[in-house]
Write a protein that holds these residues in place. Sequence first.
Motif, PDB file in Angstrom:
ATOM      1  N   VAL A  47       4.942   3.648  -4.385  1.00 43.23           N
ATOM      2  CA  VAL A  47       5.162   5.025  -4.798  1.00 43.23           C
ATOM      3  C   VAL A  47       5.122   5.128  -6.320  1.00 43.23           C
ATOM      4  O   VAL A  47       5.721   4.314  -7.029  1.00 43.23           O
ATOM      5  CB  VAL A  47       6.509   5.536  -4.254  1.00 43.23           C
ATOM      6  N   HIS A  76       3.254  11.245  -6.570  1.00 48.85           N
ATOM      7  CA  HIS A  76       2.959  11.031  -5.156  1.00 48.85           C
ATOM      8  C   HIS A  76       3.759  12.002  -4.289  1.00 48.85           C
ATOM      9  O   HIS A  76       4.905  12.330  -4.591  1.00 48.85           O
ATOM     10  CB  HIS A  76       3.299   9.602  -4.743  1.00 48.85           C
ATOM     11  N   ARG A  77       3.146  12.422  -3.218  1.00 49.14           N
ATOM     12  CA  ARG A  77       3.842  13.212  -2.199  1.00 49.14           C
ATOM     13  C   ARG A  77       4.313  12.239  -1.127  1.00 49.14           C
ATOM     14  O   ARG A  77       3.496  11.564  -0.480  1.00 49.14           O
ATOM     15  CB  ARG A  77       2.902  14.261  -1.617  1.00 49.14           C
ATOM     16  N   ALA A  87       8.336  10.822  -7.581  1.00 44.73           N
ATOM     17  CA  ALA A  87       7.617  11.370  -6.436  1.00 44.73           C
ATOM     18  C   ALA A  87       8.168  12.738  -6.044  1.00 44.73           C
ATOM     19  O   ALA A  87       9.309  13.099  -6.367  1.00 44.73           O
ATOM     20  CB  ALA A  87       7.714  10.419  -5.247  1.00 44.73           C
ATOM     21  N   TYR A 142       0.493  13.675   3.000  1.00 46.27           N
ATOM     22  CA  TYR A 142       1.336  12.851   2.134  1.00 46.27           C
ATOM     23  C   TYR A 142       0.619  11.580   1.714  1.00 46.27           C
ATOM     24  O   TYR A 142      -0.116  10.974   2.508  1.00 46.27           O
ATOM     25  CB  TYR A 142       2.640  12.510   2.856  1.00 46.27           C
ATOM     26  N   ASP A 143       0.873  11.177   0.471  1.00 45.08           N
ATOM     27  CA  ASP A 143       0.305   9.920  -0.027  1.00 45.08           C
ATOM     28  C   ASP A 143       0.996   8.721   0.605  1.00 45.08           C
ATOM     29  O   ASP A 143       0.365   7.684   0.851  1.00 45.08           O
ATOM     30  CB  ASP A 143       0.455   9.845  -1.547  1.00 45.08           C
ATOM     31  N   GLY A 173      -3.934   7.343   2.513  1.00 41.78           N
ATOM     32  CA  GLY A 173      -2.486   7.235   2.384  1.00 41.78           C
ATOM     33  C   GLY A 173      -1.931   5.949   2.979  1.00 41.78           C
ATOM     34  O   GLY A 173      -2.627   5.181   3.656  1.00 41.78           O
TER      35      GLY A 173
END
Length: 361
Positions: free
Chosen positions: A182, A186-187, A210, A247-248, A270
């Motif tokens: 992370v 980042h999501r 994040a 989401y990442d 991801g």
Amino acid sequence: MSVLHPRNRPSADAAFPAPDDPAARGAGAAHPGRSRTMTAVVQDEYGPAERVLRVERMPVPVPGEREVLVRVAAAGVDRGVWHLMAGLPYPIRLAGFGLRRPKARVRGADVAGRVEAVGPGIEGFAPGDEVFGIGAGSFAEFVICPAAKLAARPTELSPEQAAAVPVSGLTALQAVRDHGRVAAGHRVLILGASGGVGSFAVQIAVAFGAHVTGVSSAGKAALVAGLGADRVLDYATEDFSAGGERYDVIIDTGGHASLRRLRRALTRTGTLVIVGSETGGRWLGGTDRQLRAMALSPFVSQTLGTFVASENAADLVVLADLVRSGAVTPAVDRVFPLEHAAAAIRFLVDGKARGKVVLAS
């Protein structure tokens, strides 16, 4: 950032330790302190906490090479405690923890307390030092800890708070930093965000910059928001995979969402990190999903995997630094007395805990 830290003690009615049992080592040997015996929560068979756990007097263990004897002030309760107590899923027994009955009689790994004595070859620890870390059998007045799994307790934390950190904090740190990788911007989606690992993962991901979405029950949403999550989804009424959000990184610490749903919520490249999954199955207990994720990962653009947490002092120091910076504060729901260990485990397994559950000696 506000974090809930209830320390309600109930009324009187109210990556697993090593399979060896240091608590049984050195039986009858003279203890360097005043007492030769200690109170411990023991078990001699697998089964539910209310049936198999009992309080017993037993010899104080003696530290060996590169080991430290810690007088326990508080001990954390994590899901691994239940697995070893129940002997489920069955592969745990085959892994060396005892086929018909547990080899180690005393449960518990998380610990915070004071160094009572040190074994040969110890540098950096001395009697009187306040420490936290991982031992083998911390549901007792004393526990043996490898020096390589201990660190100085941050003065910002009470013993009860510090005892909540090691197992769950190490798992969360390594999930976010090493396996999710992370980074700022980042999501990140965290399933089981109100649990022991999840509550740390939310804070660590936020500290790394994040944008965090947490998934929990509606009754625990305030806790997750207080940990720093930008958004909280109610798992009972909101499907994290149904909307357009991608989401990442997804860190799955609870529930048993299908790989299909998890992949649908990920970006094309991801990363999925499966920390745990509970199905109640006696043979696989949810680990089948981790195995399928690892088997599929080489054939898709997404990274799908799991890991076993490393218990090490270096990462305990990292967690201590995050605590000192104000980025991480353990969310301790309830503190039970040592003799109510069975009630503490039941409280955790029933899904009532908001964050961590701790025993105080």
